[in-house]
Design a protein around this motif. Structure first.
Motif, PDB file in Angstrom:
ATOM      1  N   ILE A 164      -7.307  39.072  53.935  1.00 45.26           N
ATOM      2  CA  ILE A 164      -6.386  39.980  53.250  1.00 45.26           C
ATOM      3  C   ILE A 164      -7.053  41.345  53.085  1.00 45.26           C
ATOM      4  CG2 ILE A 164      -5.086  40.384  51.112  1.00 45.26           C
ATOM      5  CD1 ILE A 164      -4.851  37.285  50.892  1.00 45.26           C
ATOM      6  N   ILE A 165      -6.399  42.363  53.593  1.00 41.56           N
ATOM      7  CA  ILE A 165      -6.975  43.715  53.614  1.00 41.56           C
ATOM      8  C   ILE A 165      -5.933  44.758  53.206  1.00 41.56           C
ATOM      9  CG2 ILE A 165      -8.659  43.236  55.457  1.00 41.56           C
ATOM     10  CD1 ILE A 165      -6.352  44.886  57.200  1.00 41.56           C
ATOM     11  N   PRO A 210      -0.673  43.826  50.185  1.00 38.57           N
ATOM     12  CA  PRO A 210      -1.636  42.958  50.878  1.00 38.57           C
ATOM     13  C   PRO A 210      -1.130  42.548  52.270  1.00 38.57           C
ATOM     14  CG  PRO A 210      -0.365  41.673  49.275  1.00 38.57           C
ATOM     15  CD  PRO A 210       0.181  43.077  49.248  1.00 38.57           C
ATOM     16  N   VAL A 211      -1.946  42.821  53.269  1.00 37.51           N
ATOM     17  CA  VAL A 211      -1.610  42.398  54.644  1.00 37.51           C
ATOM     18  C   VAL A 211      -2.810  41.668  55.257  1.00 37.51           C
ATOM     19  CG1 VAL A 211       0.013  44.322  54.995  1.00 37.51           C
ATOM     20  CG2 VAL A 211      -2.374  44.583  55.730  1.00 37.51           C
ATOM     21  N   TYR A 212      -2.552  40.922  56.305  1.00 40.60           N
ATOM     22  CA  TYR A 212      -3.628  40.221  57.005  1.00 40.60           C
ATOM     23  C   TYR A 212      -4.237  41.106  58.087  1.00 40.60           C
ATOM     24  CZ  TYR A 212      -1.854  35.876  54.974  1.00 40.60           C
ATOM     25  OH  TYR A 212      -1.453  34.888  54.104  1.00 40.60           O
ATOM     26  N   ASN A 213      -5.519  40.887  58.325  1.00 43.20           N
ATOM     27  CA  ASN A 213      -6.095  41.447  59.548  1.00 43.20           C
ATOM     28  C   ASN A 213      -6.075  40.364  60.621  1.00 43.20           C
ATOM     29  OD1 ASN A 213      -8.262  39.736  59.121  1.00 43.20           O
ATOM     30  ND2 ASN A 213      -9.768  41.344  58.735  1.00 43.20           N
ATOM     31  N   LEU A 271      14.218  47.730  52.487  1.00 42.02           N
ATOM     32  CA  LEU A 271      13.681  47.003  53.647  1.00 42.02           C
ATOM     33  C   LEU A 271      12.180  47.223  53.691  1.00 42.02           C
ATOM     34  CD1 LEU A 271      15.694  47.594  56.950  1.00 42.02           C
ATOM     35  CD2 LEU A 271      15.438  45.472  55.639  1.00 42.02           C
ATOM     36  N   VAL A 272      11.405  46.136  53.677  1.00 39.99           N
ATOM     37  CA  VAL A 272       9.950  46.263  53.672  1.00 39.99           C
ATOM     38  C   VAL A 272       9.369  45.800  55.012  1.00 39.99           C
ATOM     39  CG1 VAL A 272       7.813  45.668  52.493  1.00 39.99           C
ATOM     40  CG2 VAL A 272       9.931  45.811  51.200  1.00 39.99           C
ATOM     41  N   PHE A 273       8.541  46.656  55.585  1.00 39.43           N
ATOM     42  CA  PHE A 273       7.866  46.350  56.847  1.00 39.43           C
ATOM     43  C   PHE A 273       6.375  46.199  56.588  1.00 39.43           C
ATOM     44  CE2 PHE A 273      11.740  48.522  57.872  1.00 39.43           C
ATOM     45  CZ  PHE A 273      12.189  47.910  59.031  1.00 39.43           C
ATOM     46  N   GLY A 274       5.767  45.233  57.238  1.00 41.93           N
ATOM     47  CA  GLY A 274       4.334  45.030  57.093  1.00 41.93           C
ATOM     48  C   GLY A 274       3.551  45.783  58.159  1.00 41.93           C
ATOM     49  N   THR A 275       2.262  45.937  57.903  1.00 43.51           N
ATOM     50  CA  THR A 275       1.368  46.533  58.904  1.00 43.51           C
ATOM     51  C   THR A 275       0.277  45.497  59.194  1.00 43.51           C
ATOM     52  OG1 THR A 275       0.084  47.541  57.137  1.00 43.51           O
ATOM     53  CG2 THR A 275       1.813  48.899  58.122  1.00 43.51           C
ATOM     54  N   GLY A 276      -0.755  45.900  59.898  1.00 42.12           N
ATOM     55  CA  GLY A 276      -1.823  44.966  60.248  1.00 42.12           C
ATOM     56  C   GLY A 276      -1.246  43.759  60.975  1.00 42.12           C
ATOM     57  N   VAL A 325       1.207  39.504  53.312  1.00 48.57           N
ATOM     58  CA  VAL A 325       0.805  38.274  52.630  1.00 48.57           C
ATOM     59  C   VAL A 325       1.959  37.896  51.693  1.00 48.57           C
ATOM     60  CG1 VAL A 325      -0.960  37.167  51.219  1.00 48.57           C
ATOM     61  CG2 VAL A 325      -1.610  39.030  52.773  1.00 48.57           C
ATOM     62  N   LEU A 326       2.922  37.161  52.222  1.00 51.16           N
ATOM     63  CA  LEU A 326       4.172  36.911  51.487  1.00 51.16           C
ATOM     64  C   LEU A 326       3.947  36.146  50.188  1.00 51.16           C
ATOM     65  CD1 LEU A 326       6.492  36.222  54.543  1.00 51.16           C
ATOM     66  CD2 LEU A 326       6.727  38.109  52.918  1.00 51.16           C
ATOM     67  N   GLU A 327       2.966  35.247  50.162  1.00 50.34           N
ATOM     68  CA  GLU A 327       2.685  34.473  48.937  1.00 50.34           C
ATOM     69  C   GLU A 327       2.349  35.394  47.770  1.00 50.34           C
ATOM     70  OE1 GLU A 327       1.905  33.837  52.310  1.00 50.34           O
ATOM     71  OE2 GLU A 327      -0.135  33.212  51.834  1.00 50.34           O
TER      72      GLU A 327
END
Lengths: 186, 186
Positions: A20-21, A12-15, A139-144, A148-150
Protein backbone atom coordinates in the motif's frame (compact mmCIF):
# COMPACT_ATOMS: atom_id res chain seq x y z
CA UNK A 1 -29.94 16.32 -13.72
CA UNK A 2 -27.33 15.28 -11.17
CA UNK A 3 -23.94 16.87 -10.73
CA UNK A 4 -21.02 14.66 -11.73
CA UNK A 5 -17.62 14.81 -10.03
CA UNK A 6 -14.36 12.98 -10.76
CA UNK A 7 -11.72 11.97 -8.21
CA UNK A 8 -8.28 10.54 -8.95
CA UNK A 9 -7.07 8.67 -5.89
CA UNK A 10 -3.32 8.40 -5.10
CA UNK A 11 -3.72 6.85 -1.62
CA UNK A 12 -4.41 4.16 -0.54
CA UNK A 13 -3.39 2.32 -3.70
CA UNK A 14 -1.31 -0.78 -4.41
CA UNK A 15 2.04 -0.83 -6.09
CA UNK A 16 3.24 -3.62 -8.36
CA UNK A 17 4.13 -5.76 -5.31
CA UNK A 18 0.71 -5.36 -3.62
CA UNK A 19 2.13 -2.96 -1.05
CA UNK A 20 0.00 0.00 0.00
CA UNK A 21 1.54 3.27 -1.18
CA UNK A 22 0.86 6.87 -2.13
CA UNK A 23 1.41 7.08 -5.90
CA UNK A 24 2.86 10.17 -7.58
CA UNK A 25 0.69 12.57 -9.54
CA UNK A 26 1.76 12.74 -13.19
CA UNK A 27 1.59 15.92 -15.21
CA UNK A 28 -0.57 14.25 -17.85
CA UNK A 29 -3.07 13.17 -15.17
CA UNK A 30 -3.53 16.83 -14.33
CA UNK A 31 -4.01 18.07 -17.88
CA UNK A 32 -5.68 15.24 -19.77
CA UNK A 33 -8.27 14.57 -17.08
CA UNK A 34 -8.97 18.29 -16.51
CA UNK A 35 -9.56 18.73 -20.24
CA UNK A 36 -11.82 15.67 -20.47
CA UNK A 37 -13.73 16.74 -17.34
CA UNK A 38 -14.30 20.21 -18.75
CA UNK A 39 -15.39 18.83 -22.14
CA UNK A 40 -17.93 16.45 -20.61
CA UNK A 41 -19.44 18.83 -18.07
CA UNK A 42 -17.91 17.46 -14.85
CA UNK A 43 -18.42 19.92 -11.97
CA UNK A 44 -15.00 19.42 -10.38
CA UNK A 45 -12.03 17.16 -10.81
CA UNK A 46 -10.29 16.30 -7.52
CA UNK A 47 -6.69 15.10 -7.45
CA UNK A 48 -6.59 13.21 -4.15
CA UNK A 49 -3.28 12.80 -2.33
CA UNK A 50 -2.25 13.32 1.30
CA UNK A 51 1.35 14.00 0.24
CA UNK A 52 2.20 17.64 0.98
CA UNK A 53 5.21 17.63 -1.36
CA UNK A 54 2.92 16.57 -4.17
CA UNK A 55 0.49 19.35 -3.24
CA UNK A 56 3.34 21.83 -3.60
CA UNK A 57 4.51 20.54 -7.00
CA UNK A 58 1.07 19.98 -8.50
CA UNK A 59 -0.11 23.29 -7.05
CA UNK A 60 2.70 25.03 -8.91
CA UNK A 61 1.70 23.40 -12.19
CA UNK A 62 -1.94 24.39 -11.74
CA UNK A 63 -1.13 27.96 -10.74
CA UNK A 64 1.25 28.31 -13.70
CA UNK A 65 -1.72 27.72 -16.00
CA UNK A 66 -4.24 29.53 -13.79
CA UNK A 67 -2.34 32.67 -12.84
CA UNK A 68 1.19 32.48 -14.21
CA UNK A 69 2.59 32.70 -17.73
CA UNK A 70 0.46 29.78 -18.90
CA UNK A 71 -2.78 31.62 -18.17
CA UNK A 72 -2.14 34.06 -21.01
CA UNK A 73 -0.13 31.67 -23.21
CA UNK A 74 -2.96 29.15 -23.44
CA UNK A 75 -6.38 30.27 -22.22
CA UNK A 76 -8.00 26.92 -23.10
CA UNK A 77 -5.68 25.29 -20.60
CA UNK A 78 -6.59 27.92 -18.01
CA UNK A 79 -10.27 27.10 -18.51
CA UNK A 80 -9.59 23.36 -18.29
CA UNK A 81 -7.93 23.72 -14.91
CA UNK A 82 -10.34 26.17 -13.27
CA UNK A 83 -12.41 23.30 -11.83
CA UNK A 84 -9.47 21.11 -10.81
CA UNK A 85 -8.62 20.86 -7.11
CA UNK A 86 -5.93 19.22 -5.05
CA UNK A 87 -7.29 17.62 -1.93
CA UNK A 88 -6.04 15.41 0.91
CA UNK A 89 -8.53 12.57 1.11
CA UNK A 90 -11.70 11.03 -0.25
CA UNK A 91 -13.49 12.12 2.95
CA UNK A 92 -12.52 15.72 2.26
CA UNK A 93 -13.95 15.44 -1.27
CA UNK A 94 -17.23 14.09 0.10
CA UNK A 95 -17.44 16.89 2.71
CA UNK A 96 -16.80 19.52 0.05
CA UNK A 97 -19.46 18.18 -2.33
CA UNK A 98 -21.92 17.87 0.54
CA UNK A 99 -21.35 21.52 1.46
CA UNK A 100 -21.80 22.64 -2.14
CA UNK A 101 -24.74 20.47 -3.23
CA UNK A 102 -26.41 20.01 0.21
CA UNK A 103 -26.51 16.27 -0.48
CA UNK A 104 -24.03 13.47 0.21
CA UNK A 105 -22.62 12.17 -3.09
CA UNK A 106 -23.01 8.59 -4.23
CA UNK A 107 -19.43 7.32 -4.47
CA UNK A 108 -18.81 4.96 -7.38
CA UNK A 109 -15.46 3.37 -8.15
CA UNK A 110 -14.23 2.15 -11.50
CA UNK A 111 -12.06 -0.85 -12.05
CA UNK A 112 -10.55 -2.87 -14.86
CA UNK A 113 -11.85 -6.05 -13.20
CA UNK A 114 -15.13 -7.04 -11.61
CA UNK A 115 -15.16 -7.42 -7.84
CA UNK A 116 -17.97 -9.64 -6.60
CA UNK A 117 -18.16 -7.86 -3.27
CA UNK A 118 -19.76 -4.86 -5.02
CA UNK A 119 -22.86 -4.17 -7.01
CA UNK A 120 -21.70 -3.26 -10.53
CA UNK A 121 -23.66 -0.57 -12.33
CA UNK A 122 -23.76 -0.65 -16.11
CA UNK A 123 -22.62 2.45 -17.97
CA UNK A 124 -26.05 2.81 -19.57
CA UNK A 125 -27.88 2.65 -16.23
CA UNK A 126 -25.60 5.29 -14.72
CA UNK A 127 -26.09 7.44 -17.83
CA UNK A 128 -29.85 7.33 -17.21
CA UNK A 129 -29.41 7.96 -13.46
CA UNK A 130 -27.38 11.09 -14.24
CA UNK A 131 -30.37 12.52 -16.10
CA UNK A 132 -32.63 12.18 -13.03
CA UNK A 133 -32.64 14.40 -9.95
CA UNK A 134 -30.96 13.17 -6.79
CA UNK A 135 -27.63 12.92 -5.00
CA UNK A 136 -24.55 14.04 -6.89
CA UNK A 137 -22.33 11.30 -8.34
CA UNK A 138 -18.62 11.05 -7.51
CA UNK A 139 -16.69 8.75 -9.85
CA UNK A 140 -13.42 7.62 -8.27
CA UNK A 141 -10.50 6.33 -10.32
CA UNK A 142 -7.48 4.60 -8.84
CA UNK A 143 -3.83 5.00 -9.76
CA UNK A 144 -0.84 2.69 -9.31
CA UNK A 145 -2.02 -0.92 -9.36
CA UNK A 146 -5.48 -0.13 -8.08
CA UNK A 147 -7.33 1.21 -5.03
CA UNK A 148 -7.21 -0.51 -1.64
CA UNK A 149 -10.99 -0.97 -1.49
CA UNK A 150 -10.99 -2.51 2.02
CA UNK A 151 -9.79 0.83 3.32
CA UNK A 152 -12.37 2.83 1.37
CA UNK A 153 -15.78 2.08 2.90
CA UNK A 154 -17.09 5.30 1.31
CA UNK A 155 -17.26 3.44 -2.01
CA UNK A 156 -20.67 1.81 -2.35
CA UNK A 157 -20.84 0.81 -6.01
CA UNK A 158 -18.59 -0.11 -8.89
CA UNK A 159 -19.01 0.82 -12.54
CA UNK A 160 -18.68 -2.00 -15.07
CA UNK A 161 -15.21 -2.36 -16.64
CA UNK A 162 -14.46 -1.14 -20.16
CA UNK A 163 -13.97 -4.01 -22.58
CA UNK A 164 -12.51 -4.14 -26.06
CA UNK A 165 -12.61 -7.05 -28.48
CA UNK A 166 -9.30 -8.43 -27.12
CA UNK A 167 -8.10 -10.10 -23.91
CA UNK A 168 -5.73 -7.21 -23.28
CA UNK A 169 -7.26 -4.84 -20.75
CA UNK A 170 -4.66 -2.36 -19.52
CA UNK A 171 -5.86 1.10 -20.40
CA UNK A 172 -4.17 4.08 -18.81
CA UNK A 173 -6.28 5.88 -16.21
CA UNK A 174 -6.36 8.85 -18.60
CA UNK A 175 -7.91 6.66 -21.32
CA UNK A 176 -10.36 5.09 -18.86
CA UNK A 177 -11.58 8.45 -17.53
CA UNK A 178 -12.02 9.77 -21.08
CA UNK A 179 -14.00 6.73 -22.21
CA UNK A 180 -16.26 6.66 -19.12
CA UNK A 181 -17.00 10.40 -19.33
CA UNK A 182 -17.78 10.19 -23.04
CA UNK A 183 -20.02 7.16 -22.47
CA UNK A 184 -21.87 8.89 -19.63
CA UNK A 185 -22.11 12.44 -20.97
CA UNK A 186 -21.02 12.45 -24.67
CA UNK B 1 -14.00 -7.58 -40.74
CA UNK B 2 -11.55 -4.88 -41.75
CA UNK B 3 -8.18 -4.26 -40.18
CA UNK B 4 -7.94 -1.02 -38.23
CA UNK B 5 -4.72 0.99 -37.93
CA UNK B 6 -3.90 4.15 -36.00
CA UNK B 7 -1.39 6.84 -37.00
CA UNK B 8 -0.25 9.78 -34.88
CA UNK B 9 1.10 12.48 -37.17
CA UNK B 10 3.85 14.87 -36.01
CA UNK B 11 4.50 16.51 -39.41
CA UNK B 12 3.09 18.52 -41.11
CA UNK B 13 1.17 20.07 -38.22
CA UNK B 14 0.52 23.62 -37.07
CA UNK B 15 1.90 25.22 -33.96
CA UNK B 16 0.03 27.79 -31.89
CA UNK B 17 0.99 30.54 -34.37
CA UNK B 18 -0.23 28.63 -37.46
CA UNK B 19 3.32 27.87 -38.55
CA UNK B 20 4.04 24.45 -40.04
CA UNK B 21 6.25 22.41 -37.73
CA UNK B 22 7.29 18.92 -36.66
CA UNK B 23 5.91 18.40 -33.16
CA UNK B 24 7.72 16.38 -30.50
CA UNK B 25 6.61 12.89 -29.53
CA UNK B 26 5.59 12.75 -25.87
CA UNK B 27 6.18 9.69 -23.71
CA UNK B 28 2.49 9.47 -22.83
CA UNK B 29 1.58 9.44 -26.54
CA UNK B 30 3.70 6.32 -26.88
CA UNK B 31 2.26 4.45 -23.90
CA UNK B 32 -1.36 5.56 -23.60
CA UNK B 33 -2.11 5.14 -27.30
CA UNK B 34 -0.26 1.80 -27.52
CA UNK B 35 -2.30 0.49 -24.58
CA UNK B 36 -5.60 1.74 -26.02
CA UNK B 37 -4.71 0.35 -29.46
CA UNK B 38 -3.91 -3.06 -27.97
CA UNK B 39 -7.10 -3.07 -25.87
CA UNK B 40 -9.34 -2.26 -28.83
CA UNK B 41 -7.77 -4.62 -31.36
CA UNK B 42 -5.87 -2.14 -33.55
CA UNK B 43 -3.42 -3.96 -35.85
CA UNK B 44 -0.61 -1.42 -35.57
CA UNK B 45 -0.05 1.98 -34.10
CA UNK B 46 2.28 4.18 -36.16
CA UNK B 47 4.07 7.14 -34.61
CA UNK B 48 4.76 9.29 -37.67
CA UNK B 49 7.67 11.73 -37.61
CA UNK B 50 10.46 12.48 -40.09
CA UNK B 51 12.73 13.71 -37.28
CA UNK B 52 15.66 11.32 -36.87
CA UNK B 53 16.50 12.56 -33.38
CA UNK B 54 12.98 11.69 -32.31
CA UNK B 55 13.33 8.26 -33.88
CA UNK B 56 16.41 7.70 -31.76
CA UNK B 57 14.82 8.84 -28.48
CA UNK B 58 11.44 7.19 -29.00
CA UNK B 59 13.17 4.07 -30.29
CA UNK B 60 15.10 3.86 -27.03
CA UNK B 61 11.87 4.11 -25.00
CA UNK B 62 10.21 1.38 -27.05
CA UNK B 63 13.20 -0.93 -26.90
CA UNK B 64 13.50 -0.41 -23.12
CA UNK B 65 10.04 -1.94 -22.76
CA UNK B 66 10.45 -4.42 -25.59
CA UNK B 67 13.91 -5.81 -24.94
CA UNK B 68 15.48 -3.96 -22.03
CA UNK B 69 14.79 -3.98 -18.29
CA UNK B 70 11.18 -2.92 -18.84
CA UNK B 71 10.37 -6.07 -20.79
CA UNK B 72 10.70 -8.20 -17.66
CA UNK B 73 9.64 -5.50 -15.18
CA UNK B 74 6.25 -5.00 -16.82
CA UNK B 75 5.18 -7.57 -19.40
CA UNK B 76 1.82 -5.87 -20.01
CA UNK B 77 3.74 -2.86 -21.23
CA UNK B 78 5.86 -5.07 -23.47
CA UNK B 79 2.68 -6.49 -25.02
CA UNK B 80 1.20 -3.01 -25.48
CA UNK B 81 4.22 -1.84 -27.46
CA UNK B 82 4.74 -4.89 -29.67
CA UNK B 83 2.53 -3.44 -32.41
CA UNK B 84 3.81 0.14 -32.17
CA UNK B 85 6.09 1.40 -34.92
CA UNK B 86 8.04 4.56 -35.59
CA UNK B 87 7.82 5.65 -39.20
CA UNK B 88 8.89 8.62 -41.32
CA UNK B 89 5.75 9.63 -43.20
CA UNK B 90 2.09 8.93 -43.90
CA UNK B 91 3.10 7.60 -47.33
CA UNK B 92 5.37 5.05 -45.66
CA UNK B 93 2.48 3.93 -43.42
CA UNK B 94 0.24 3.47 -46.46
CA UNK B 95 2.94 1.49 -48.32
CA UNK B 96 3.46 -0.76 -45.31
CA UNK B 97 -0.26 -1.51 -44.84
CA UNK B 98 -0.62 -2.13 -48.59
CA UNK B 99 2.22 -4.66 -48.47
CA UNK B 100 0.73 -6.42 -45.45
CA UNK B 101 -2.99 -6.43 -46.36
CA UNK B 102 -2.63 -6.38 -50.19
CA UNK B 103 -5.08 -3.49 -50.27
CA UNK B 104 -4.60 0.27 -50.07
CA UNK B 105 -6.02 1.58 -46.78
CA UNK B 106 -8.82 4.11 -46.60
CA UNK B 107 -7.23 7.07 -44.80
CA UNK B 108 -9.56 8.87 -42.40
CA UNK B 109 -8.58 11.88 -40.31
CA UNK B 110 -10.10 12.99 -37.06
CA UNK B 111 -10.56 16.56 -35.98
CA UNK B 112 -12.07 18.57 -33.18
CA UNK B 113 -13.84 20.75 -35.76
CA UNK B 114 -15.80 20.02 -38.91
CA UNK B 115 -14.11 20.95 -42.19
CA UNK B 116 -16.60 21.44 -45.02
CA UNK B 117 -14.06 20.43 -47.65
CA UNK B 118 -14.39 16.81 -46.47
CA UNK B 119 -17.09 14.20 -46.23
CA UNK B 120 -17.58 13.52 -42.51
CA UNK B 121 -18.32 9.94 -41.52
CA UNK B 122 -20.33 9.32 -38.38
CA UNK B 123 -18.79 7.10 -35.73
CA UNK B 124 -21.71 4.66 -36.03
CA UNK B 125 -21.34 4.34 -39.81
CA UNK B 126 -17.61 3.67 -39.52
CA UNK B 127 -18.32 1.13 -36.78
CA UNK B 128 -20.58 -0.74 -39.21
CA UNK B 129 -18.07 -0.39 -42.06
CA UNK B 130 -15.38 -1.98 -39.87
CA UNK B 131 -17.54 -5.11 -39.56
CA UNK B 132 -17.71 -5.55 -43.35
CA UNK B 133 -14.97 -6.86 -45.62
CA UNK B 134 -12.92 -4.41 -47.66
CA UNK B 135 -9.92 -2.10 -47.55
CA UNK B 136 -8.21 -1.64 -44.20
CA UNK B 137 -8.94 1.59 -42.32
CA UNK B 138 -6.17 3.94 -41.21
CA UNK B 139 -7.30 6.51 -38.63
CA UNK B 140 -4.94 9.48 -38.52
CA UNK B 141 -4.71 11.79 -35.51
CA UNK B 142 -2.88 15.11 -35.54
CA UNK B 143 -0.69 16.62 -32.86
CA UNK B 144 0.26 20.23 -32.10
CA UNK B 145 -2.52 22.55 -33.23
CA UNK B 146 -3.77 20.21 -35.93
CA UNK B 147 -2.73 18.61 -39.24
CA UNK B 148 -1.90 20.66 -42.34
CA UNK B 149 -4.61 19.00 -44.43
CA UNK B 150 -3.69 20.83 -47.66
CA UNK B 151 -0.39 18.96 -47.62
CA UNK B 152 -2.02 15.59 -46.92
CA UNK B 153 -3.95 14.59 -50.08
CA UNK B 154 -3.86 10.97 -48.85
CA UNK B 155 -6.65 11.85 -46.41
CA UNK B 156 -10.00 11.25 -48.11
CA UNK B 157 -12.49 11.40 -45.25
CA UNK B 158 -12.96 12.90 -41.82
CA UNK B 159 -14.56 11.32 -38.79
CA UNK B 160 -17.15 13.39 -36.92
CA UNK B 161 -15.81 15.33 -33.92
CA UNK B 162 -16.40 14.15 -30.36
CA UNK B 163 -18.86 16.37 -28.53
CA UNK B 164 -19.71 16.69 -24.87
CA UNK B 165 -22.58 18.65 -23.33
CA UNK B 166 -20.42 21.81 -23.06
CA UNK B 167 -18.91 24.35 -25.46
CA UNK B 168 -15.43 23.39 -24.31
CA UNK B 169 -13.89 21.02 -26.84
CA UNK B 170 -10.17 20.60 -26.18
CA UNK B 171 -9.52 16.95 -25.48
CA UNK B 172 -5.96 15.70 -25.48
CA UNK B 173 -5.07 13.51 -28.46
CA UNK B 174 -4.73 10.62 -25.98
CA UNK B 175 -8.32 11.13 -24.80
CA UNK B 176 -9.58 11.49 -28.37
CA UNK B 177 -7.89 8.27 -29.57
CA UNK B 178 -9.26 6.37 -26.56
CA UNK B 179 -12.82 7.59 -27.10
CA UNK B 180 -12.81 6.93 -30.86
CA UNK B 181 -11.37 3.43 -30.46
CA UNK B 182 -13.86 2.55 -27.72
CA UNK B 183 -16.73 3.91 -29.82
CA UNK B 184 -15.62 1.96 -32.88
CA UNK B 185 -14.51 -1.32 -31.27
CA UNK B 186 -15.63 -1.32 -27.62
Amino acid sequence: MRNLYVGLLHFPVYNKNQQIITSAVTNFDIHDISRASKTFGVENYFIITPNKGQHRVVGQVISHWQEGFGSTYNTDRKTALDSTFLIDSLDDVITLIKEKDKKEPLVIATSANKDDKYHHLTISSLKETLKTDGEPILLVFGTGYGMVLEQLPQIKYMLEPIYGPTDYNHLSVRSAVSIYLYSLKG
